[in-house]
Design an enzyme around this catalytic site. Structure first.
Site, PDB file in Angstrom:
ATOM      1  N   GLY A  35       0.833  -1.201   0.000  1.00  0.00           N
ATOM      2  CA  GLY A  35       0.000   0.000   0.000  1.00  0.00           C
ATOM      3  C   GLY A  35       0.861   1.241   0.000  1.00  0.00           C
ATOM      4  N   GLY A  37       0.749   5.748   0.874  1.00  0.00           N
ATOM      5  CA  GLY A  37       0.030   6.887   1.429  1.00  0.00           C
ATOM      6  C   GLY A  37       0.834   8.140   1.216  1.00  0.00           C
ATOM      7  N   ALA A  38       0.525   9.159   1.996  1.00  0.00           N
ATOM      8  CA  ALA A  38       1.180  10.453   1.824  1.00  0.00           C
ATOM      9  C   ALA A  38       2.665  10.398   2.141  1.00  0.00           C
ATOM     10  CB  ALA A  38       0.496  11.484   2.713  1.00  0.00           C
ATOM     11  N   VAL A  42       4.736   1.095   1.067  1.00  0.00           N
ATOM     12  CA  VAL A  42       5.091  -0.055   1.893  1.00  0.00           C
ATOM     13  C   VAL A  42       5.091  -1.306   1.023  1.00  0.00           C
ATOM     14  CG1 VAL A  42       4.491  -1.413   3.926  1.00  0.00           C
ATOM     15  CG2 VAL A  42       4.094   1.049   3.930  1.00  0.00           C
ATOM     16  N   ASP A 146      -3.355   9.559  13.937  1.00  0.00           N
ATOM     17  CA  ASP A 146      -4.065   9.289  12.691  1.00  0.00           C
ATOM     18  C   ASP A 146      -4.779   7.942  12.746  1.00  0.00           C
ATOM     19  OD1 ASP A 146      -4.982   9.695  10.148  1.00  0.00           O
ATOM     20  OD2 ASP A 146      -3.047   9.466   9.161  1.00  0.00           O
TER      21      ASP A 146
HETATM   22  N1  LIG Z   1       3.559  -3.535   8.963  1.00  0.00           N
HETATM   23  C1  LIG Z   1       2.689  -3.652   7.959  1.00  0.00           C
HETATM   24  N2  LIG Z   1       2.177  -4.868   7.658  1.00  0.00           N
HETATM   25  C2  LIG Z   1       1.296  -4.997   6.650  1.00  0.00           C
HETATM   26  N3  LIG Z   1       0.846  -4.007   5.869  1.00  0.00           N
HETATM   27  C3  LIG Z   1       1.309  -2.768   6.105  1.00  0.00           C
HETATM   28  C4  LIG Z   1       2.258  -2.526   7.156  1.00  0.00           C
HETATM   29  N4  LIG Z   1       2.530  -1.206   7.160  1.00  0.00           N
HETATM   30  C5  LIG Z   1       1.807  -0.653   6.168  1.00  0.00           C
HETATM   31  N5  LIG Z   1       1.070  -1.572   5.512  1.00  0.00           N
HETATM   32  C6  LIG Z   1       0.167  -1.320   4.357  1.00  0.00           C
HETATM   33  O1  LIG Z   1       0.620  -0.211   3.609  1.00  0.00           O
HETATM   34  C7  LIG Z   1      -0.336   0.832   3.578  1.00  0.00           C
HETATM   35  C8  LIG Z   1       0.336   2.190   3.633  1.00  0.00           C
HETATM   36  O2  LIG Z   1       1.115   2.279   4.803  1.00  0.00           O
HETATM   37  P1  LIG Z   1       1.133   3.546   5.730  1.00  0.00           P
HETATM   38  O3  LIG Z   1      -0.251   3.834   6.196  1.00  0.00           O
HETATM   39  O4  LIG Z   1       2.188   3.321   6.745  1.00  0.00           O
HETATM   40  O5  LIG Z   1       1.593   4.665   4.683  1.00  0.00           O
HETATM   41  P2  LIG Z   1       1.466   6.221   4.817  1.00  0.00           P
HETATM   42  O6  LIG Z   1       2.177   6.785   3.659  1.00  0.00           O
HETATM   43  O7  LIG Z   1       1.932   6.653   6.159  1.00  0.00           O
HETATM   44  O8  LIG Z   1      -0.094   6.422   4.691  1.00  0.00           O
HETATM   45  P3  LIG Z   1      -0.999   7.616   5.164  1.00  0.00           P
HETATM   46  O9  LIG Z   1      -1.118   8.521   4.003  1.00  0.00           O
HETATM   47  O10 LIG Z   1      -2.296   6.935   5.498  1.00  0.00           O
HETATM   48  O11 LIG Z   1      -0.362   8.242   6.354  1.00  0.00           O
HETATM   49  C9  LIG Z   1      -1.253   0.554   4.734  1.00  0.00           C
HETATM   50  O12 LIG Z   1      -2.538   1.043   4.536  1.00  0.00           O
HETATM   51  C10 LIG Z   1      -1.220  -0.965   4.818  1.00  0.00           C
HETATM   52  O13 LIG Z   1      -2.143  -1.520   3.908  1.00  0.00           O
HETATM   53 MG   LIG Z   2       1.131   7.859   7.615  1.00  0.00          MG
END
Ligand SMILES: Nc1ncnc2c1ncn2[C@@H]1O[C@H](COP(=O)(O)OP(=O)(O)OP(=O)(O)O)[C@@H](O)[C@H]1O
Ligand SMILES: [Mg+2]
Lengths: 337, 245
Positions: A35, A37-38, A42, A146
């Protein structure tokens, strides 16, 4: 949310890519994207026959910041607050240096998907678990920030809720680092963005509302009146109204207070359900018994009641027979001695 | 020079300037004075204005700030994110310069091993929470912005909610362009409270040219007059950074 396009493409790597750390020389083979996000992307990656989650970002500081939080969580005893941190490093890719960290891979569907598949009867249990974890987090001086369904994963085999993405996790007393409007009390005009335990509890209440409105909804008038209206329109939420409203208005100062009241609501709404009904893995099974509690005039309810009576009469018979048999045996034994 | 305060211009616009100095040059001028220029481009759904976007990115780039194109609905979350990001960026720049002095030339946070970076990040976080912040908001009120103004107002109130959650002090000022008489008009003088904006905003009229360059120049002089007044009163601007390092 908006996403910087250059950021996304720089961190975009194909399955099979080997990521070697510049400092610790560990090698990770990318399996697939989990996935984004901002803050970055990951990936699921392989490391020495085990699977890890690898988060990379163009913004090295956001990686460092999240690593700081995960390090601090690791010091909390027996904690399952976030994924455990495994490694932090930089990768010298062809597109420049990219910071990353690896963490425990938390396998399972997110909260919404889980509830859709397994039925609403699981929701309360998961929220009780979540409140326990939040309490630990708060006791250690943090606020998750969050909190939203996408950041909650339900792992198995025995369902357990886990938080991921500590990007918003903030030291209590500071300004919340990251949030999502729908779950943010400031957006609804119901409080500040200063990190305190009640900030997270507000988000928990909004997630509860979210379970009955999977598509969420927009702010119109905002404030408690719009949210109260939303709760009253959904049967599934009505039973939780008391707890949700208190959390929305910041009446709980810690997660355990909310947990205790949620627990007692759960107990009182489940009591009238006959055993055979709650055993059925029917997704509506929790809804009907709840009605039993409120209105006694519905046909279904009465049927339930009669069934229950019949059942208890039958139980009486069994108990009497058994005790009679026991007495009889005692009598025989005495005779023999 | 870093003076212990963070100064930002937040420009909210939806298109191209068509009057006066080149806004990109004016943004560069701001950067020279240690003021970063951040730009939020408010777009209509499905309308991608290449020329406008290029200008928006150009202003932020030469102003040492952050830019973001956004649809009106997502404005609130973006405004607070951009402001925050710009603030962190400025602090990072300062911390990097400090590091270079301690560790020698060309050392930045990224050159440190990951273990050491954590401590630096704590300092950056701490500063972000406590530093004094001055944000001058510059709102494009040309005709095309008319129906976006209520959203802009919401976003600015939301911004003050985010920033007022910090421990550090905030000062806001709001300018609109074009103004009634001049290219630029001050509608809210420096104040810690942005809430008073609500009534002023509803009386705003839109229309006319888009003098983005002159607007940035005027904004700069507003910082300058403020600085000269304040520097008379406070003399300990620089000391706190060394203390917290
Ligand atoms: N430890 C983990 N195990 C499994 N899946 C994960 C893990 N960490 C993140 N993911 C997957 O990756 C996606 C994006 O991760 P994360 O929310 O950390 O990114 P972000 O860029 O911080 O997103 P946001 O914009 O929501 O802050 C999550 O929604 C989840 O589906
Ligand atoms: Mg985040």
């Amino acid at each position: 949310m908006m996403m910087n396009h250059s950021l996304k493409s720089r961190c975009k790597v194909a399955p099979g890519t080997v990521i070697t750390g510049k400092w610790h020389s560990n090698k990770y083979t990318v399996i697939k994207e989990l996935g984004y996000g901002a803050n970055g992307i990951v990936y699921l990656a392989k490391f020495k026959n085990s699977q890890v989650a690898l988060k990379m970002s163009d913004n090295g500081m956001s990686i460092t910041s999240e690593v700081n939080v995960l390090r601090s969580f690791a010091k909390v005893q027996g904690s399952t607050l976030g994924p455990s941190l495994l490694d932090v490093d930089d990768w010298k890719s062809s597109r420049g240096q990219i910071s990353f960290y690896t963490m425990e891979y938390i396998q399972g569907p997110d909260l919404m998907t889980f509830i859709q598949n397994k039925g609403r009867s699981w929701t309360t249990v998961l929220f009780l678990q979540l409140l326990n974890d939040l309490n630990k987090l708060h006791e250690n001086g943090w606020v998750f920030g969050d909190l939203k369904p996408e950041n909650l994963i339900v792992t198995g085999p025995t369902p357990k809720i886990r938080c991921i993405d500590v990007g918003g996790t903030t030291i209590q007393g500071r300004a919340i680092k990251e949030f999502t409007e729908f779950y943010d009390r400031g957006y609804w005009g119901l409080g500040t963005r200063k990190a305190d335990p009640a900030y997270d509890l507000f988000a928990v209440a909004m997630i509860m509302i979210n379970t009955a409105y999977p598509k969420r909804f927009n702010k119109t008038t905002g404030g408690i009146s719009q949210l109260r209206e939303a709760i009253r329109r959904q049967k599934d939420l009505q039973t939780l109204e008391k707890v949700i409203l208190k959390a929305l208005q910041g009446h709980y100062t810690n997660a355990l207070q909310m947990r205790t009241e949620l627990m007692s609501l759960a107990m009182s709404s489940q009591k009238p359900s006959s055993v055979n009904q709650s055993m059925a893995s029917n997704s509506t099974s929790t809804i009907q018994p709840q009605k039993v509690n409120q209105t006694g005039s519905q046909p279904k309810t009465r049927q339930n009641y009669r069934k229950k009576k019949k059942k208890s009469r039958w139980a009486e018979t069994v108990i009497i027979t058994m005790s009679l048999t026991l007495l009889y045996f005692l009598y025989i034994f005495q005779k023999l001695l | 020079m870093y003076t212990g305060k963070i100064r930002q211009i937040l420009l909210i616009t939806d298109g191209c300037s068509n009057q006066g100095e080149d806004p990109i040059a004016m943004a560069a001028l701001a950067k020279e004075q240690g003021i970063s220029v951040n730009v939020i481009g408010v777009m209509e759904q499905d309308v991608i204005d290449e020329k406008g976007m290029t200008e928006i990115e150009g202003i932020a780039m030469s102003g040492g700030g952050v830019s973001q194109i956004v649809y009106a609905q997502a404005l609130s979350q973006t405004v607070q994110m951009v402001t925050r990001k710009a603030m962190t960026q400025t602090i990072q720049g300062v911390v990097n310069r400090e590091l270079q002095q301690i560790l020698g030339r060309s050392q930045t946070i990224e050159d440190l091993p990951p273990e050491k970076r954590g401590e630096v990040m704590e300092v950056v976080d701490e500063l972000g929470e406590t530093v004094e912040l001055e944000v001058l908001i510059l709102v494009d009120t040309s005709a095309s912005m008319k129906h976006k103004l209520p959203t802009v107002k919401e976003a600015l109130l939301d911004l003050s909610l985010s920033l007022n959650a910090r421990t550090g002090d905030n000062q806001f000022a709001v300018f609109v362009f074009p103004g009634k008489k001049n290219d630029v008009e001050k509608i809210l003088d420096w104040t810690p409270k942005l809430q008073s904006l609500t009534s002023i905003f509803s009386q705003l009229t839109t229309g006319g040219i888009t003098p983005t360059g002159p607007a940035i120049r005027t904004a700069l002089s507003s910082f300058n007059s403020k600085r000269s007044l304040r520097s008379l009163m406070t003399g300990d601007d620089e000391s706190f950074l060394e203390e917290s390092m």
